[in-house]
Scaffold this active site. Structure first.
Site, PDB file in Angstrom:
ATOM      1  N   HIS A 313       0.864  -1.192   0.000  1.00 55.29           N
ATOM      2  CA  HIS A 313       0.000   0.000   0.000  1.00 55.29           C
ATOM      3  C   HIS A 313       0.899   1.241   0.000  1.00 55.29           C
ATOM      4  O   HIS A 313       1.964   1.243   0.614  1.00 55.29           O
ATOM      5  CB  HIS A 313      -0.891   0.020   1.258  1.00 55.29           C
ATOM      6  CG  HIS A 313      -2.069   0.915   1.116  1.00 55.29           C
ATOM      7  ND1 HIS A 313      -2.007   2.262   1.370  1.00 55.29           N
ATOM      8  CD2 HIS A 313      -3.332   0.669   0.705  1.00 55.29           C
ATOM      9  CE1 HIS A 313      -3.184   2.799   1.147  1.00 55.29           C
ATOM     10  NE2 HIS A 313      -4.011   1.861   0.738  1.00 55.29           N
ATOM     11  N   ASP A 371      -7.909  -5.462   0.068  1.00 55.08           N
ATOM     12  CA  ASP A 371      -8.342  -6.330  -1.043  1.00 55.08           C
ATOM     13  C   ASP A 371      -7.959  -7.785  -0.857  1.00 55.08           C
ATOM     14  O   ASP A 371      -8.385  -8.626  -1.652  1.00 55.08           O
ATOM     15  CB  ASP A 371      -7.725  -5.805  -2.354  1.00 55.08           C
ATOM     16  CG  ASP A 371      -8.274  -4.428  -2.683  1.00 55.08           C
ATOM     17  OD1 ASP A 371      -7.495  -3.486  -2.820  1.00 55.08           O
ATOM     18  OD2 ASP A 371      -9.518  -4.305  -2.722  1.00 55.08           O
TER      19      ASP A 371
HETATM   20  C1  SDX Z   1      -6.229  -0.014  -2.876  1.00 53.28           C
HETATM   21  O1  SDX Z   1      -4.445   4.512  -2.045  1.00 53.28           O
HETATM   22  C2  SDX Z   1      -5.378   3.898  -1.422  1.00 53.28           C
HETATM   23  O2  SDX Z   1      -5.761   4.278  -0.335  1.00 53.28           O
HETATM   24  C3  SDX Z   1      -5.948   2.699  -2.157  1.00 53.28           C
HETATM   25  C4  SDX Z   1      -6.971   1.864  -1.380  1.00 53.28           C
HETATM   26  C5  SDX Z   1      -8.250   2.641  -1.106  1.00 53.28           C
HETATM   27  O3  SDX Z   1      -8.957   2.247  -0.180  1.00 53.28           O
HETATM   28  O4  SDX Z   1      -8.553   3.568  -1.918  1.00 53.28           O
HETATM   29  O5  SDX Z   1      -6.407   1.427  -0.149  1.00 53.28           O
HETATM   30  C6  SDX Z   1      -7.386   0.622  -2.193  1.00 53.28           C
HETATM   31  O6  SDX Z   1      -5.975   0.313  -3.998  1.00 53.28           O
HETATM   32  C7  SDX Z   1      -5.349  -0.966  -2.098  1.00 53.28           C
HETATM   33  C8  SDX Z   1      -4.113  -1.425  -2.918  1.00 53.28           C
HETATM   34  C9  SDX Z   1      -4.584  -2.545  -3.829  1.00 53.28           C
HETATM   35  N1  SDX Z   1      -3.513  -2.915  -4.787  1.00 53.28           N
HETATM   36  C10 SDX Z   1      -2.918  -4.109  -4.710  1.00 53.28           C
HETATM   37  O7  SDX Z   1      -3.079  -4.926  -3.808  1.00 53.28           O
HETATM   38  C11 SDX Z   1      -2.008  -4.394  -5.901  1.00 53.28           C
HETATM   39  C12 SDX Z   1      -0.668  -4.904  -5.388  1.00 53.28           C
HETATM   40  N2  SDX Z   1       0.006  -3.800  -4.680  1.00 53.28           N
HETATM   41  C13 SDX Z   1       0.943  -3.015  -5.441  1.00 53.28           C
HETATM   42  O8  SDX Z   1       0.637  -2.815  -6.788  1.00 53.28           O
HETATM   43  C14 SDX Z   1       1.453  -1.802  -4.663  1.00 53.28           C
HETATM   44  O9  SDX Z   1       1.709  -2.229  -3.396  1.00 53.28           O
HETATM   45  C15 SDX Z   1       0.616  -0.543  -4.593  1.00 53.28           C
HETATM   46  C16 SDX Z   1       0.233  -0.061  -5.942  1.00 53.28           C
HETATM   47  C17 SDX Z   1      -0.602  -0.781  -3.780  1.00 53.28           C
HETATM   48  C18 SDX Z   1       1.483   0.510  -3.904  1.00 53.28           C
HETATM   49  O10 SDX Z   1       2.539   0.742  -4.731  1.00 53.28           O
HETATM   50  P1  SDX Z   1       3.635   1.887  -4.402  1.00 53.28           P
HETATM   51  O11 SDX Z   1       3.334   2.589  -3.134  1.00 53.28           O
HETATM   52  O12 SDX Z   1       3.829   2.691  -5.629  1.00 53.28           O
HETATM   53  O13 SDX Z   1       4.873   1.042  -4.051  1.00 53.28           O
HETATM   54  P2  SDX Z   1       5.848   0.410  -5.115  1.00 53.28           P
HETATM   55  O14 SDX Z   1       5.062  -0.174  -6.255  1.00 53.28           O
HETATM   56  O15 SDX Z   1       6.899   1.418  -5.434  1.00 53.28           O
HETATM   57  O16 SDX Z   1       6.449  -0.802  -4.279  1.00 53.28           O
HETATM   58  C19 SDX Z   1       7.562  -0.633  -3.442  1.00 53.28           C
HETATM   59  C20 SDX Z   1       8.326  -1.933  -3.584  1.00 53.28           C
HETATM   60  C21 SDX Z   1       8.696  -2.291  -5.026  1.00 53.28           C
HETATM   61  O17 SDX Z   1       9.844  -3.122  -4.967  1.00 53.28           O
HETATM   62  P3  SDX Z   1      11.324  -2.471  -5.241  1.00 53.28           P
HETATM   63  O18 SDX Z   1      11.208  -1.700  -6.546  1.00 53.28           O
HETATM   64  O19 SDX Z   1      11.584  -1.570  -4.062  1.00 53.28           O
HETATM   65  O20 SDX Z   1      12.256  -3.648  -5.309  1.00 53.28           O
HETATM   66  O21 SDX Z   1       7.491  -3.023  -3.131  1.00 53.28           O
HETATM   67  C22 SDX Z   1       7.237  -3.907  -4.225  1.00 53.28           C
HETATM   68  C23 SDX Z   1       7.549  -3.147  -5.500  1.00 53.28           C
HETATM   69  O22 SDX Z   1       7.952  -4.053  -6.528  1.00 53.28           O
HETATM   70  N3  SDX Z   1       5.825  -4.259  -4.134  1.00 53.28           N
HETATM   71  C24 SDX Z   1       5.353  -5.491  -4.288  1.00 53.28           C
HETATM   72  C25 SDX Z   1       3.966  -5.384  -4.070  1.00 53.28           C
HETATM   73  N4  SDX Z   1       3.665  -4.113  -3.806  1.00 53.28           N
HETATM   74  C26 SDX Z   1       4.807  -3.414  -3.856  1.00 53.28           C
HETATM   75  N5  SDX Z   1       5.965  -6.658  -4.584  1.00 53.28           N
HETATM   76  C27 SDX Z   1       5.146  -7.735  -4.657  1.00 53.28           C
HETATM   77  N6  SDX Z   1       3.816  -7.729  -4.451  1.00 53.28           N
HETATM   78  C28 SDX Z   1       3.196  -6.562  -4.167  1.00 53.28           C
HETATM   79  N7  SDX Z   1       1.896  -6.546  -3.987  1.00 53.28           N
END
Ligand code: SDX
Length: 436
Positions: A313, A371
């Site tokens: 998140h 989720d």
């Molecule tokens: C919702 O914003 C809100 O409030 C949203 C929400 C709401 O109520 O409105 O809470 C609802 O959208 C919840 C989130 C649902 N999405 C997912 O579950 C999809 C999987 N999660 C990711 O796509 C990600 O965690 C995000 C999009 C939610 C957050 O992404 P960020 O903050 O941009 O973080 P990032 O992508 O830069 O990740 C940081 C690191 C990365 O690795 P490195 O580049 O540092 O090596 O963490 C890794 C990412 O690759 N990472 C994950 C991951 N989420 C982040 N690796 C594996 N699985 C994951 N789910």
């Protein structure tokens, strides 16, 4: 906003004149540095794609403490609202700033109930879709189409119009989502029934048919209502920011909410609940718990685009409090349905346990979000995976409207118009085609 005694000073190593930037304090949470005069005084923009360090507004509605894993709606912890209130009380809280007393609750419930039907013409929009159209494609169309029916409430700058549009949208979203479901099933639409509660009414419109009524199971109705509460609002997330930016042009509330529906559809946002369940079903198909190690390896492999959907998140760097409440709801619903040994739920809990002990997730502070478990609860209730995000949109509509109305009611609001760092081609002349 309270001006802080502390100021920020911006200075430049090339001797350009420095400038002082005011700092404001909120009631809780991080202070903000006011950069509104930055461009005028320095000719420079700030640069923050994804808005990781940017506050787009000041708000009184929802507060998240990502480090503590806390979520407050108008100051009330989500854990207390989920246990002590129902969704319409939460709607009243988000829209008007406080929980309703007995009389206010009766009045508000009556106003919403009396707007649950949609114009009979709305059903003809669905006929244009294939029966297997994704419900979010249908919802994006239907919500936008509502503006064609309510010319009496499309002036976003008129407080009465904003009020009745809010009631209409909260009231009609369940009817529209149920219509999208019935259309996909080839079944006739069920009309709302005013004597039922908001959640029971939705479930009856989903699962009753003209041949067989639907007696809502109280545990499932309570679970549905809790899912609505947990998804109702969440600060300036992507879809809420979309609604604010869209509404800032002065467009009507239905169009602004339709933009929010479109944004929520993405798998990185509201589409994650559908993606999380599909992920669990894939692992289950490939062998279940024994295959988790292999899956986690794929997730950690930078060359694979595999993510652990329902984890991570932008704001929560601790357990999403909604995920905890959703996991409890899983227990209740699966227990009530005699599915306590549901393999999908066991798989989800095993996956969560392994992920929370794995250095990759610990180092990145990746925890289950709202989720991760919501799909298991909805699947147990009988909701098809493709409809999960439409139900998220149904619940989030009140948050979108509350945030939109807060922005429009702020005398300082302007149309949102971000700038950019241009890295493209400098000015050049067009050559005649023979010389290109
Ligand atoms: C919702 O914003 C809100 O409030 C949203 C929400 C709401 O109520 O409105 O809470 C609802 O959208 C919840 C989130 C649902 N999405 C997912 O579950 C999809 C999987 N999660 C990711 O796509 C990600 O965690 C995000 C999009 C939610 C957050 O992404 P960020 O903050 O941009 O973080 P990032 O992508 O830069 O990740 C940081 C690191 C990365 O690795 P490195 O580049 O540092 O090596 O963490 C890794 C990412 O690759 N990472 C994950 C991951 N989420 C982040 N690796 C594996 N699985 C994951 N789910």
């Amino acid at each position: 906003m309270t001006p802080s005694d502390v100021k920020a000073t911006l200075s430049f190593s090339d001797g350009s004149p420095s400038m002082e930037l005011p700092i404001y304090k909120g009631s809780i949470g991080p202070d903000v540095i006011d950069i509104r005069k930055l461009y005028g005084q320095t000719g420079k923009f700030t640069y923050d794609p994804g808005f990781l360090s940017t506050a787009s507004c000041n708000s009184t509605i929802t507060y998240i403490d990502g480090d503590k894993g806390e979520l407050l709606y108008r100051g009330y912890p989500i854990e207390q609202l989920a246990v002590n209130c129902d969704f319409l009380e939460t709607c009243h809280l988000l829209l008007y700033g406080d929980l309703p007393n007995e009389k206010q609750k009766v009045d508000f419930t009556a106003r919403v109930t009396n707007h649950t039907m949609v114009n009979e013409q709305m059903q003809f929009f669905l006929r244009g879709f294939r029966r297997d159209a994704h419900p979010m494609a249908i919802m994006t169309g239907l919500v936008g189409a509502l503006s064609a029916f309510y010319h009496d409430s499309t002036d976003i700058n008129n407080a009465q119009h904003r009020e009745i549009a809010a009631i209409r949208l909260i009231a009609k979203m369940p009817t529209l989502v149920a219509m999208a479901y019935k259309y996909s099933m080839g079944q006739p639409y069920m009309y709302p029934r005013n004597k039922l509660s908001y959640a029971a009414n939705f479930m009856r419109m989903m699962f009753a048919t003209p041949c067989d009524d639907y007696e809502p199971n109280e545990v499932l109705v309570r679970a549905m209502d809790r899912i609505f509460i947990l998804h109702a609002d969440h600060e300036q997330n992507a879809s809420t920011s979309t609604v604010r930016l869209c509404g800032s042009s002065g467009t009507n509330p239905f169009a602004a909410i339709a933009a929010g529906v479109a944004c929520l559809w993405g798998p990185a946002h509201g589409g994650a609940n559908e993606a999380a369940l599909n992920m669990l079903e894939d692992i289950q198909r490939q062998g279940g718990v024994e295959k988790i190690g292999e899956f986690i390896k794929q997730v950690k492999d930078k060359n694979s685009s595999v993510k652990l959907m329902g984890f991570g998140h932008r704001v929560y760097k601790n357990y999403d409090p909604r995920a905890k409440l959703m996991r409890e709801t899983c227990h209740e619903v699966l227990g009530a349905l005699g599915l306590g040994n549901d393999p999908m739920f066991k798989l989800a809990m095993a996956l969560e346990k392994i992920a929370l002990e794995d250095e990759y997730f610990v180092a990145r502070k990746l925890y289950p979000n709202v989720d991760f478990y919501s799909g298991i609860v909805q699947r147990a209730i009988g909701i098809p995976v493709a409809l999960f995000t439409a139900i998220f949109a149904l619940a989030r509509t009140v948050g979108w409207i509350a945030q939109l109305n807060e922005m429009i009611a702020d005398p300082e609001y302007k149309i949102g118009r971000p700038r950019q760092l241009f890295v493209g081609s400098v000015k050049r002349d067009v050559k005649p085609i023979g010389q290109r």
